[in-house]
Design a protein around this motif. Structure first.
Motif, short mmCIF file in Angstrom:
data_model
loop_
_atom_site.label_atom_id
_atom_site.label_comp_id
_atom_site.label_asym_id
_atom_site.label_seq_id
_atom_site.Cartn_x
_atom_site.Cartn_y
_atom_site.Cartn_z
N ILE A 264 -38.25 15.01 -50.38
CA ILE A 264 -38.77 13.66 -50.60
C ILE A 264 -40.04 13.78 -51.45
CG2 ILE A 264 -39.69 11.59 -49.45
CD1 ILE A 264 -36.74 12.03 -48.80
N PRO A 265 -40.16 13.00 -52.54
CA PRO A 265 -41.37 13.13 -53.37
C PRO A 265 -42.62 12.70 -52.61
CG PRO A 265 -39.99 11.29 -54.09
CD PRO A 265 -39.22 12.02 -53.05
N HIS A 266 -43.79 13.20 -53.02
CA HIS A 266 -45.04 12.85 -52.34
C HIS A 266 -45.60 11.51 -52.81
CE1 HIS A 266 -45.14 16.67 -50.41
NE2 HIS A 266 -45.02 17.29 -51.57
N ALA A 267 -45.07 11.01 -53.91
CA ALA A 267 -45.55 9.74 -54.45
C ALA A 267 -44.46 9.13 -55.31
CB ALA A 267 -46.81 9.96 -55.28
N LEU A 279 -48.19 6.47 -52.35
CA LEU A 279 -48.04 7.69 -51.54
C LEU A 279 -46.79 7.61 -50.67
CD1 LEU A 279 -51.59 8.17 -50.00
CD2 LEU A 279 -50.52 9.50 -51.85
N ILE A 280 -46.15 8.73 -50.49
CA ILE A 280 -45.09 8.83 -49.47
C ILE A 280 -45.51 10.00 -48.57
CG2 ILE A 280 -42.63 9.15 -49.02
CD1 ILE A 280 -42.05 8.21 -51.87
N THR A 281 -45.81 9.69 -47.31
CA THR A 281 -46.41 10.69 -46.43
C THR A 281 -45.48 11.03 -45.28
OG1 THR A 281 -48.53 9.62 -46.90
CG2 THR A 281 -48.51 11.26 -45.13
N ARG A 282 -45.31 12.32 -45.03
CA ARG A 282 -44.54 12.76 -43.86
C ARG A 282 -45.45 12.70 -42.64
NH1 ARG A 282 -40.78 18.09 -42.64
NH2 ARG A 282 -40.64 17.56 -40.44
N ILE A 283 -45.16 11.80 -41.70
CA ILE A 283 -46.08 11.57 -40.58
C ILE A 283 -45.57 12.11 -39.25
CG2 ILE A 283 -47.16 9.56 -41.66
CD1 ILE A 283 -45.45 7.81 -39.74
#
Ligand SMILES: Nc1ncnc2c1ncn2[C@@H]1O[C@H](COP(=O)(O)OP(=O)(O)OP(=O)(O)O)[C@@H](O)[C@H]1O
Ligand SMILES: Cc1ncc(C[n+]2csc(CCOP(=O)(O)O)c2C)c(N)n1
Ligand SMILES: [Mg+2]
Length: 316
Positions: A264-267, A279-283
């Motif tokens: 999954i891209p980070h942004a 932003l795409i954040t793995r939480i």
């Protein structure tokens, strides 16, 4: 009266629905098939005093939000907007200039997101301003013109990673709930890029806060508060920023799960200025037992319902 109790009653009737209903009540949009095509539909309202405060909000922003809230549900299905209709109840003293400004904002916003306003209904009453918008959507299509199935809330598996887009918390005091960008293009990219390798297993848009909306995707999970992407804002009652991010609601970001090995891209974004990318954040991670656990920035594990961040539920 609690909203979630009524919803459980609604869902209990789902088994009696006809076969043409492919997505029943319980997801961000319902879906039906006719012939070999699929149509998605959802309705969402905004009411003065509940979803905005008319005395302090320009009508252009009220009209925008009435539409974008619905577009956020289309994004949550990773679907393509088709058209919208709006039912408006206007206060008796509203006036023609206000009515025109409001309608123009809704029409322009709908147009901007390729979701033309194709009809509606107008009434004048003794209540406050109330706008109810219905949106239709259809599946995106791949390079071979094949429909991409909408992403539902139900597909998460233990071991999947949990992601969130953008930043969370303080949506009402910062005005984010009026100005947010529905994540339609980001969701499209997730399902279309890399031949489906980044397709979420489950997805929802965050209207009521992670505390309410994550349990709609998974029963068991571990979430890291240290890496939760936070919107800047004033703390209320001494609560920590991560508590606002979990519970304030109206972020209209996407919360989704994907296999742990999916890249999954980070942004996401096409702007040359990377600071404008989302932003795409793995939480966190979907687990197979133990309920939903949040790990505080200090490393303490808490059950979600002990985290002093309840999320939004309509009650009376
Ligand atoms: N009065 C109702 N009758 C039938 N179904 C309902 C009713 N209210 C809600 N639902 C269904 O219950 C599910 C949850 O509704 P809700 O309004 O919370 O949607 P959401 O996408 O989770 O939140 P939001 O409305 O903020 O986008 C949806 O599938 C919705 O269609
Ligand atoms: C005047 C005013 N008071 C409170 C709030 C906060 N708020 C209202 S509805 C909601 C959740 C989503 O609604 P729904 O569940 O109906 O989709 C939240 C967090 C606001 N925006 N305006
Ligand atoms: Mg939704």
């Amino acid at each position: 009266m609690r909203e979630n109790d009524l919803l459980q009653h609604v869902y209990a009737g789902n088994t009696a629905l006809p076969d043409a209903v492919t997505i029943p009540p319980g997801d961000d949009m319902g879906a039906i098939t006719f012939g070999d095509r699929s149509l998605l539909v959802a309705v969402d309202q905004v009411a003065d005093g509940v979803h905005f405060d008319l005395a302090n909000t320009p009508l252009a922003k009220v009209g925008r939000k009435a539409i974008t809230r619905n577009l956020s549900d289309i994004a949550a299905m990773a679907a393509k907007p088709t058209a919208a209709v709006v039912a408006a109840c206007l206060p008796r003293d509203f006036g023609e200039a206000n009515a025109t400004a409001l309608f123009n904002a809704m029409r322009d916003t709908a147009q901007t997101y390729s979701c033309p306003l194709i009809g509606g209904d107008t009434a004048i009453w003794d209540g406050k301003l109330l706008l109810s918008v219905t949106v239709f959507a259809e599946p995106w299509r791949d390079a071979e013109d094949q429909p991409i199935a909408p992403v539902e809330r139900t597909g998460a598996q233990p071991g999947d990673a949990i992601y969130v887009t953008g930043e969370l918390g303080h949506s009402f005091p910062t005005g984010h709930h009026l100005d947010f960008e529905p994540r339609i293009e980001l969701a499209r990219e997730l399902v279309l890029a890399s031949g489906g390798a980044t397709r979420p297993t489950a997805m929802i848009d965050l209207s009521d806060g992670i505390a309410q909306d994550l349990p709609r995707l998974v029963e068991h999970a571990e979430l890291q508060m240290r890496i939760l992407p936070l919107r800047q804002g004033e703390s209320v009652d001494g609560r920590e920023p991560w508590q606002h991010a979990l519970g304030d609601g109206e972020d209209y970001e996407l919360l989704f799960t994907a296999p742990a090995d999916a890249v999954i891209p980070h942004a996401f974004g096409h702007d040359e200025d990377e600071s404008k990318h989302v932003l795409i954040t793995r939480i966190g991670t979907v687990t197979d037992a133990g309920g939903i656990v949040v790990v505080t920035p200090e490393g303490e594990s808490l059950a979600l319902d002990q985290a002093d961040a309840k999320g939004w539920e309509h009650t009376a």
